[in-house]
Structures are given as structure tokens and as C-alpha cells.
Design an enzyme around this catalytic site. Structure first.
Site, PDB file in Angstrom:
ATOM      1  N   ASP A 230       5.784 -16.902  -4.977  1.00 61.34           N
ATOM      2  CA  ASP A 230       5.936 -15.692  -4.175  1.00 61.34           C
ATOM      3  C   ASP A 230       5.523 -16.076  -2.744  1.00 61.34           C
ATOM      4  O   ASP A 230       4.893 -17.119  -2.518  1.00 61.34           O
ATOM      5  CB  ASP A 230       5.069 -14.544  -4.724  1.00 61.34           C
ATOM      6  CG  ASP A 230       5.558 -13.186  -4.196  1.00 61.34           C
ATOM      7  OD1 ASP A 230       6.295 -13.170  -3.185  1.00 61.34           O
ATOM      8  OD2 ASP A 230       5.195 -12.145  -4.772  1.00 61.34           O
TER       9      ASP A 230
HETATM   10  C1  BGC Z   1       7.057  -9.965  -2.627  1.00 56.41           C
HETATM   11  C2  BGC Z   1       8.310 -10.487  -3.329  1.00 56.41           C
HETATM   12  C3  BGC Z   1       9.415 -10.669  -2.309  1.00 56.41           C
HETATM   13  C4  BGC Z   1       8.922 -11.610  -1.236  1.00 56.41           C
HETATM   14  C5  BGC Z   1       9.956 -11.874  -0.144  1.00 56.41           C
HETATM   15  C6  BGC Z   1       6.669 -10.832  -1.462  1.00 56.41           C
HETATM   16  O1  BGC Z   1       5.639 -10.242  -0.727  1.00 56.41           O
HETATM   17  O2  BGC Z   1       5.993  -9.896  -3.553  1.00 56.41           O
HETATM   18  O3  BGC Z   1       8.717  -9.589  -4.321  1.00 56.41           O
HETATM   19  O4  BGC Z   1      10.556 -11.162  -2.946  1.00 56.41           O
HETATM   20  O5  BGC Z   1       7.776 -11.055  -0.615  1.00 56.41           O
HETATM   21  O6  BGC Z   1      10.139 -10.748   0.628  1.00 56.41           O
END
Ligand code: BGC
Length: 766
Positions: A230
Site C-alpha cells: 500500500d
Molecule cells: C490506500 C489504497 C490506495 C492507495 C493509492 C492508499 O492510501 O489505502 O487503497 O489504493 O492509497 O491511492
């Protein structure tokens, strides 16, 4: 490019090039290697619409215009795998047109507490429903040649301290509730990528957990894609790589972590083979998705209509007293509440979509019907005159036959990054309902929210619709349901408790500063409420229709089955009402459970959505596999089916069984127990191989301690004492009886060995 060619390509790469491929170029692009013809690919959020951003703009959530489909909280309520496949296909089509190679979704974390700020992005409290719907979505997207990212692996069930908090849960709880939906989606749909979550599990970051990323995901489930972190979830790059984290996102601007990888290889702290393994996995996906790139376009209007149809198939009718809905021709109707004019249709955070065209309910309804509108309430922090708004609403209510009240959780309260503080609707909305129903009791409430709210007024209203966050077509879908053009067919993918403190995670959410204990274990959602026969506001699986369905004739193809087998369960369903409509047939399994393993009273193992014309009957059948009866046994270290009677149940919701049939599970596992100090006499009595020994100990123990008189009384029928002696553990028996000759202390360990040997040789059931 095939596996062999990829291996050869990796051999041509320099150490620096290999390391560089293991982190993003920027927020939304991977790196390529020009000299070797390795292209750079593009990712985008996800999950219910595209958020296409310019390379370095992470700040600000707006992206390029895209169709905002209903969020997962809403689509889950469809209980419709086919529809999720269609949603995936539409999203895949938009990805191809926008040049997106990997869509960052679906998000499949379990809705453990109603307070999780990100619940609107997640499907359900149930891993089976979640897993099946996610698998259909993934297949739909990937059919277009675009990859998905199954997220957030694993147990990212809260936003409070999401980047540091450590989850403490038993292995059984993890396997049955928090990993199961990932397992289903990985095995059935093979997502090209999996996204490792921010949180820790048992003190170890998900993105650094060998257990999670290599043992369970790859070795046990056979996962073949790559794992990305993530955004910013990589604490120690080299540790992550060793554990099985292939790609770090978004990667650091100064390339610090690429250099760390290079140094670790040069210092002999990281094997080249481990790095190359990650590079191969990433390259495999890069070439696969790159091959599928095409210059195409899609029709926004068509996708908008599909988004509306998805919402229509998902919105849940929860109450319909006196057939208040649908509104009839000629009735005078008031819409009260500002969510009628400005319909909340999505939540906040990284999933935010800049929509193509938002349909608000009031303007949609006004196209065909005269509606009296009153704003009713203003946001809690606004200066608007609450009293005047209330008076206007009451006057409107008095002037019409029926009232629709548009309530919900403001989008600023349900968002990624923080959790809700309570399960309540804003005070101004609660005051509004009270005043309006006093003025006109013919009131229907429409909820716009991502997860349950308390409804203290539930008994005072006649109709209730849960619209969730139903995407940019929300207004059209809601108006079509209110006025009867569409017959609602959604079912709740989660329990609505009466109050927050009834929720099983209540005492352990969001945990202390460091950790959160999942002490409720596998008893989450309906697995808790139904097992306890607790009163709830609305159970999991519940939902009404403008027609009525009757069930009959549940039949099983077999009366017993064994490992590897499956049984067909069929049931006939009749639309016994006056309107055409869709029904969700739900199948649960329940175990007679003579071993008294703590198990939920029933668990969902099948669901099918069917369409029936008024008066029509259809036969619906399910394939129930032997493994559907299993629980994860810590004792036997794996999924286990009890040798016992099990029940296949057709239910209208998780609390209400309509029909049930019995099946005997003839399990052929080698379910040996290991005999040690803590093994009870009762456990030894259950096994043929150890029964004779256990019986001697039992007879001697009961005779010696009770005295002969008491023993006579025992023989004349009481079983309470039997239970007492059966619960005695071997270690205690040995200490008590070492002098009597049953156990010789010297020989105790050889007695244990002998018992274990006997069990090992015990013939498996045939
Ligand atoms: C979120 C993800 C997301 C990623 C990119 C993260 O903060 O938890 O779900 O895909 O950011 O935006």
C-alpha cells in the site's frame, strides 16, 4: 513473453536495474527499462471507478472524469455475482480507454466494526459473500487484459492508527474470517497483483510478513502474481523483499530504497535469487498487461446507465408497512432533507471519483411527478436557522399524503483516514424525523451511508430504504424504486445491530495505542448475533420486495458424503405476489457439533439471485462441497470437517431458517490427537485405539475417589460424576495414581508414547 524469456531478460539486467524495478517511478507509474524494451505501466484507484491522476499529483483527490459506480457496501447488497462480473467488465473497459494497466481494487477487508471510516469501500461482514463477489469483479476486469490489485492484505479493519496498529487474532480467526475472502478471490480469480496492507499482524508489518506473503498466499494458495505495498507501507525494504513483497509503492523520489536493495545484495545480506524472483513476478505482469493495451473509447452515457442499473439491483427495502411503497399515482408526495437535492453517492479518500454526471433524486423524480421539497436540515456546523428549516419541513409534511425523508451520514464523516466516533445519525436529522412523523405518520426514510446506523425512530416510520453509497446514478435508481418502476431486491450484507455496544468488536475497537485484540474471534457479525439469538434491528441477508416469495421442496442429492465430494441442494421458489421481481436465495450450513467446538450456528455457503415473473416458479440448485462444512482447527492444524450430521439450510436471512435438510459428513481425515499431560480421559475414550486404557483409568479413578457406595449410586444412573472423571487430564491422573500401579511415574512417558503410537496406527474411517 513466456517464463523462459523473462528469466533470460532478467539475466541481462544490471543489479541496479533489477532493484529499480522493485519500486514505483512515481505515484501512478512503475518504472521501465528502456534499453531492454521493458515498458512502464500505469496504475489507478479503484475500486468503484477510475481515479486517473497526473504522474506526480497525489495531493487532492480529484482525477480525470470517470463514471462513479456504486461503492462495494452497495454492490455487496446485490448478492449478485453476475452483476459484479459486469461491473468489473465496465471498469476494465474504462481502464483500457484511459491507458490504465492495473486497477487498484477490489477492497475486501471485513467490516469488523460499524465504525470503520472506510466501510463504504468494503463489501461485508461475511468472508464468503465478499470473496465470491470480489472474484467475479476481478474476472470481469481481467477479461479485458487489465490487472487488479486485491487489497488490503490483510486485516486492515480500521483507519485509526492504520499504519502502525498490530492485530492480535487467533490463527483460526484469521483463517476463517480475515483471510478467507482473499483465499477465495486468489484461488478463483487469480488477481494479477495483491496489495499488502499498512497494519501489523502480531507485531509484524503485513508488507514484511513471510507468513502472510509467502507461506499462506503463495505456498498454500498457489498465488502467481506480484505483491505491491500500500502507498508508503514499506518500513524495511530489504526485509519486505525477503518476506515476499515484490513492488514498493509509490517508491521514494530519491530512490533510497533501490540503493538499499543494491547494497544488501553487494553485502551478501540479500540473495540475488530473492531479488530476481521479485523482478520476474513483476515483469510477468508488466508484459501481460502491456500486450492488452488498445486505443479504444467508451460511452459515458451507457456506463452511467449501467451504474444506475447496478444501484437498482442493490438498494435494500427494509420496511414497508401498509404497502406505503411504491408511491401510487395521484398521491401527493413531499421530499424532505437536503440529501434529496444533493444525494450523497460516494465516500471520501483514495477511492474518490470525479464523476461523469450525478443524478440527484429530487431532480430525477421531478421529471415525472410534482414533488414538494423542504431542505429539512443543514450540516451540523452550518449557521442555517435549524428552527425555520424544521417548521418548513413540518408544513410540507402536513400538506401531502406521504413523506420521503432523506437522511444519512455526511460524506465528511465516512472516509479513509479516520473512523466514525459513533453509529448515530446527526442530531439535526433525528430531530427532523421526530417532528415530521408527528405531522404525518406516512413516512418513508431513505438512508445514505456506508455501514449501519442506529435508528431510534425505526418503529415510528412506515417505510425504510437503505441506499448505501449508490454511485452517480443514485438519484435515478432511488426514484425508480420509490415510484415502482423498479422492484427492490437488495439484501443487507451486514447486520444492523440495535446499538453500537451490541456489536461483538465493541470492547476492542479501535484498540489501544499499539494493538487491537480481535477477542470476539470467529464470532463476528451474524456469526455472533445469530449464534446468541440476539435481537438485532435487521439481520444479515435481510431485505424485502414489492412481491412475495414462497419456498418449498428442499432436496439433497445424497444423504452422506466424504472428502472431495459435493452434494447438490435444490429448492423451488415461487413468486407468490403480484409484481415481477428478483429474489436472493441464501444457503447456509450448520453443524450438529457433538464435539462442542465453538462454532457459529450457521454460515453462508451459497447465494443465487433469480428473476421471477409474478406467479412463476423456478428450481434453484447449489453445489455444496464437503469443504464447505469445514472449520479451521488449531488442534489439527488445518481445515477440518467434523464427522457428524450437518444441516443444509435455506434461509431468508442469517437468523431465519425456512427449510433444512440433513447430511452426514463421513470425514476421512487422520484426525489424530497428540496425547500429552493435558489430554483428558474423555478424549481418550472417544478413540478406539485408546479406549481400553482410558476405561481402566476411568473405572479405577471413579472407584477410588468416590468409594464403593458412591460408585453404586453412580451406576444407578447419574452421569454428572462421569463427566467429572472424563474431564480429568492425564497429568493429574498420573500424579494421583502413580502409587496405585495404574501409572508408574517412571513409565509415564512410555505410556504416552504407547498411546500416541496406538492412535497413529488407528485405522482411518472407511
Ligand atoms: C490506500 C489504497 C490506495 C492507495 C493509492 C492508499 O492510501 O489505502 O487503497 O489504493 O492509497 O491511492
Amino acid at each position: 513473453m513466456n517464463a523462459k524469456q523473462i528469466k533470460e531478460l532478467v539475466k541481462e539486467m544490471t543489479l541496479e536495474e533489477k532493484a529499480s524495478l522493485c519500486s514505483g517511478r512515481d505515484n501512478w507509474n512503475l518504472k521501465g527499462v528502456e534499453r531492454l524494451g521493458i515498458p512502464s505501466i500505469k496504475v489507478a484507484d479503484g475500486p468503484h471507478g477510475l481515479r486517473v491522476k497526473d504522474p506526480n499529483s497525489y495531493e487532492g483527490i480529484e482525477g480525470r472524469r470517470a463514471v462513479c459506480f456504486p461503492s462495494a457496501c452497495c454492490t455487496a447488497a446485490s448478492f449478485d455475482e453476475q452483476m459484479l462480473g459486469r461491473l468489473g467488465d465496465l471498469l476494465g473497459e474504462e481502464c483500457v480507454a484511459e491507458g490504465i494497466d492495473i486497477l487498484l481494487g477490489p477492497a475486501v477487508n471485513i467490516k469488523r466494526s460499524p465504525l470503520n471510516g472506510r466501510n463504504f469501500e468494503y463489501f461485508s461482514e461475511d468472508p464468503y459473500l465478499t470473496g465470491k463477489l470480489a472474484a467475479a469483479y476481478i474476472k470481469g476486469v481481467q477479461k479485458r487484459g487489465v490487472g487488479t490489485s486485491l487489497k488490503h492484505y490483510a486485516a486492515n479493519n480500521q483507519e485509526t492508527r492504520r499504519t502502525t496498529v498490530s492485530i492480535k487474532a487467533s490463527e483460526r480467526t484469521m483463517r476463517e474470517i480475515y483471510l478467507r475472502q482473499f483465499e477465495i478471490a486468489v484461488k478463483e480469480a487469480g488477481p494479477y497483483t495483491v496489495m499488502a496492507a499498512y497494519n501489523r499482524i502480531d507485531g509484524v508489518f503485513s508488507a514484511q510478513s513471510e507468513w502472510l506473503l509467502s507461506r499462506v498466499l503463495r505456498r498454500e494458495w498457489g498465488y502467481k502474481g506480484f505483491v505491491m505495498s500500500d502507498w508508503g507501507a514499506t518500513a524495511d525494504r530489504v526485509k519486505g523483499l525477503k518476506a515476499g513483497l515484490d513492488l514498493e509503492m509509490p517508491g521514494s523520489a530519491s530512490r533510497v530504497t533501490d540503493k538499499e536493495i543494491v547494497k544488501a545484495v553487494q553485502d551478501g545480506k540479500l540473495k540475488t535469487a530473492v531479488l530476481e524472483r521479485a523482478v520476474e513476478r513483476i515483469l510477468n505482469v508488466i508484459f501481460k498487461v502491456h500486450k492488452a493495451r488498445k486505443k479504444t473509447t467508451f460511452d459515458f452515457e451507457t456506463h452511467h446507465r449501467e451504474a444506475t442499473a447496478i444501484a437498482e439491483n442493490s438498494i435494500v427495502l427494509l420496511k414497508n408497512e401498509d404497502g406505503i411503497l411504491p408511491f401510487k399515482k395521484g398521491e401527493r408526495i413531499a421530499f424532505i432533507g437536503e440529501f434529496a437535492a444533493d444525494t450523497p453517492y460516494q465516500g471520501g479518500g483514495s477511492s474518490h471519483v470525479t464523476p461523469y454526471r450525478v443524478a440527484h433524486t429530487l431532480s430525477c423524480a421531478q421529471k415525472t411527478v410534482d414533488i414538494l421539497y423542504a431542505r429539512g436540515f443543514a450540516p451540523e456546523n452550518s449557521q442555517a436557522d435549524g428552527g425555520a428549516l424544521l417548521d418548513e419541513a413540518v408544513n410540507a409534511a402536513k400538506a401531502v399524503d406521504k413523506v420521503a425523508l432523506f437522511l444519512g451520514v455526511p460524506s465528511s464523516v465516512e472516509s479513509e483516514g479516520y473512523d466514525r466516533a459513533d453509529m448515530l445519525l446527526p442530531e439535526r436529522q433525528l430531530a427532523l424525523v421526530e417532528a415530521v412523523v408527528r405531522a404525518n405518520p406516512n413516512a418513508v426514510v431513505l438512508l445514505h451511508n456506508g455501514s449501519p446506523v442506529e435508528l431510534p425512530f425505526a418503529n415510528k416510520i412506515k417505510g425504510l430504504l437503505e441506499t448505501y453509497k449508490s454511485g452517480e446514478g443514485a438519484g435515478e435508481a432511488i426514484a425508480n424504486i420509490l415510484f415502482g418502476a423498479v422492484n427492490p431486491s437488495g439484501r443487507l450484507p451486514e447486520t444492523f445491530p440495535l446499538k453500537l455496544s451490541d456489536n461483538p468488536s465493541y470492547l476492542n475497537f479501535p484498540g489501544d495505542k499499539k494493538e487491537v485484540r480481535y477477542d470476539e474471534g470467529v464470532f463476528l457479525g451474524y456469526r455472533y448475533y445469530a449464534t446468541k439469538a440476539a435481537d438485532v434491528l435487521f439481520p444479515f441477508g435481510y431485505g424485502l420486495s414489492y412481491t412475495k416469495f414462497n419456498y418449498g421442496g428442499l432436496k439433497l442429492s445424497e444423504t452422506s458424503f466424504t472428502n472431495g465430494d459435493s452434494v447438490t441442494a435444490s429448492v423451488s421458489v415461487t413468486n407468490a405476489g403480484g409484481a415481477d421481481g428478483k429474489e436472493t436465495v441464501q444457503l447456509y450450513v450448520s453443524s450438529a457439533n457433538k464435539d462442542k467446538i465453538p462454532r457459529p450456528i450457521r454460515e453462508l455457503k451459497g447465494f443465487k439471485k433469480i428473476f421471477l415473473k409474478a406467479g412463476e416458479t423456478k428450481e434453484v440448485s447449489f453445489n455444496v462441497s464437503f469443504d464447505d462444512l469445514a472449520y479451521f482447527s488449531p488442534e489439527f492444524g488445518g481445515w477440518t470437517v467434523q464427522n457428524d450430521v450437518h444441516y443444509i439450510q435455506i434461509a431468508s436471512d442469517a437468523h431465519t431458517v425456512l427449510l433444512q435438510a440433513e447430511i452426514f459428513a463421513d470425514a476421512k481425515y487422520d484426525r489424530r490427537i497428540t496425547v500429552n499431560d493435558d489430554t483428558t480421559i474423555g478424549e481418550l475414550l472417544e478413540h478406539e485405539a485408546t479406549r481400553a486404557f482410558a476405561q481402566t483409568v476411568f473405572d479405577r479413578m471413579s472407584g477410588r475417589l468416590l468409594g464403593d457406595k458412591a460408585k453404586d449410586a453412580e451406576a444407578s444412573g447419574t452421569t454428572a460424576q462421569d463427566s467429572f472423571w472424563q474431564s480429568v487430564i492425564l497429568g493429574w491422573a498420573m500424579r494421583l495414581f502413580k502409587t496405585t500401579g495404574i501409572f508408574d511415574e517412571e513409565k509415564y512417558s512410555s505410556v504416552l508414547n504407547d498411546l500416541n503410537e496406538k492412535l497413529k496406527n488407528e485405522k482411518k474411517r472407511s
